[in-house]
Design a protein around this motif. Structure first.
Motif, PDB file in Angstrom:
ATOM      1  N   MET A   1       0.827  -1.337  -0.066  1.00  0.00           N
ATOM      2  CA  MET A   1       0.215   0.197  -0.234  1.00  0.00           C
ATOM      3  C   MET A   1       0.930   0.860   0.247  1.00  0.00           C
ATOM      4  SD  MET A   1      -3.395  -0.790   2.608  1.00  0.00           S
ATOM      5  CE  MET A   1      -4.092   0.904   1.654  1.00  0.00           C
ATOM      6  N   PRO A   2       0.125   2.403  -0.678  1.00  0.00           N
ATOM      7  CA  PRO A   2       1.021   3.815  -0.517  1.00  0.00           C
ATOM      8  C   PRO A   2       1.474   3.939   1.289  1.00  0.00           C
ATOM      9  CG  PRO A   2      -0.738   4.069  -2.473  1.00  0.00           C
ATOM     10  CD  PRO A   2      -0.690   2.573  -1.314  1.00  0.00           C
ATOM     11  N   MET A   3       0.102   3.685   1.719  1.00  0.00           N
ATOM     12  CA  MET A   3       1.157   4.591   3.201  1.00  0.00           C
ATOM     13  C   MET A   3       2.625   3.508   3.813  1.00  0.00           C
ATOM     14  SD  MET A   3      -0.556   7.234   4.125  1.00  0.00           S
ATOM     15  CE  MET A   3      -0.370   7.299   5.730  1.00  0.00           C
ATOM     16  N   GLU A   4       2.015   2.228   3.965  1.00  0.00           N
ATOM     17  CA  GLU A   4       3.224   1.917   3.576  1.00  0.00           C
ATOM     18  C   GLU A   4       4.265   2.089   3.422  1.00  0.00           C
ATOM     19  OE1 GLU A   4       2.683  -2.521   2.906  1.00  0.00           O
ATOM     20  OE2 GLU A   4       0.910  -2.893   4.934  1.00  0.00           O
ATOM     21  N   ASP A  23       7.592  -0.506  -6.237  1.00  0.00           N
ATOM     22  CA  ASP A  23       7.131   0.907  -4.877  1.00  0.00           C
ATOM     23  C   ASP A  23       7.538   2.152  -5.614  1.00  0.00           C
ATOM     24  OD1 ASP A  23       7.601  -0.672  -2.954  1.00  0.00           O
ATOM     25  OD2 ASP A  23       9.787  -0.658  -2.611  1.00  0.00           O
ATOM     26  N   ASP A  25       5.137   2.321  -8.762  1.00  0.00           N
ATOM     27  CA  ASP A  25       3.598   2.818  -9.034  1.00  0.00           C
ATOM     28  C   ASP A  25       3.389   3.079  -7.432  1.00  0.00           C
ATOM     29  OD1 ASP A  25       4.285   2.169 -11.352  1.00  0.00           O
ATOM     30  OD2 ASP A  25       3.585  -0.268 -10.993  1.00  0.00           O
ATOM     31  N   ARG A  26       3.671   3.042  -6.798  1.00  0.00           N
ATOM     32  CA  ARG A  26       2.751   3.448  -5.184  1.00  0.00           C
ATOM     33  C   ARG A  26       3.704   5.037  -4.929  1.00  0.00           C
ATOM     34  NH1 ARG A  26       5.482  -1.988  -3.333  1.00  0.00           N
ATOM     35  NH2 ARG A  26       3.592  -2.690  -3.245  1.00  0.00           N
ATOM     36  N   VAL A  29       1.186   6.783  -6.624  1.00  0.00           N
ATOM     37  CA  VAL A  29       0.294   7.806  -6.288  1.00  0.00           C
ATOM     38  C   VAL A  29      -0.008   8.933  -5.203  1.00  0.00           C
ATOM     39  CG1 VAL A  29      -1.092   6.334  -4.841  1.00  0.00           C
ATOM     40  CG2 VAL A  29      -0.627   5.278  -6.373  1.00  0.00           C
ATOM     41  N   ALA A  66      -2.243   8.128  11.092  1.00  0.00           N
ATOM     42  CA  ALA A  66      -2.794   6.921  10.155  1.00  0.00           C
ATOM     43  C   ALA A  66      -1.734   6.634  11.495  1.00  0.00           C
ATOM     44  CB  ALA A  66      -1.464   6.082   8.847  1.00  0.00           C
TER      45      ALA A  66
END
Length: 107
Positions: A1-4, A23, A25-26, A29, A66
């Motif tokens: 996930m992007p937040m990770e 990464d 690609d994330r 975002v 988060a």
């Protein structure tokens, strides 16, 4: 996930390089959401390598929301040298002639 990925970037020393296509690609975002400042390669580029220079204030707020119990320490980067270019006239160089309707700039 992007937040990770954002969490991992917050733990690393910036600027940093990201090489993994997943990464990157994330990171696209995160950059589109204005959570990071990054230099991204073109999608069809044969070399997929990105450089993350900073986590934006929006990214810092998203991390704090988060991960509320984590003590993040964000470093701000200070740019060396003057903020304004030397060729730009200083603000005190402009004067307003109150006797007429024209404004002049001394340069």
């Amino acid at each position: 996930m992007p937040m990770e990925l954002l969490f991992a970037l917050a733990q690393s020393q910036l600027p940093t390089t990201v090489d993994s296509p997943a990464d990157i690609d994330r990171l696209r975002v995160l950059a589109a959401a204005d959570l990071v400042k990054a230099s991204l390669p073109d999608v069809d580029s044969p070399i997929q390598r990105a450089e993350v220079t900073a986590i934006s204030f929006q990214g810092q707020a998203a991390l704090a929301k988060a991960y509320p119990g984590h003590p993040f320490t964000f470093r701000t980067h200070v740019l060396p040298g003057p903020v304004f270019p030397e060729w730009l006239a200083p603000l005190d160089a402009s004067r307003v002639d109150r006797k007429s309707t024209k404004t002049t700039l001394d340069s």
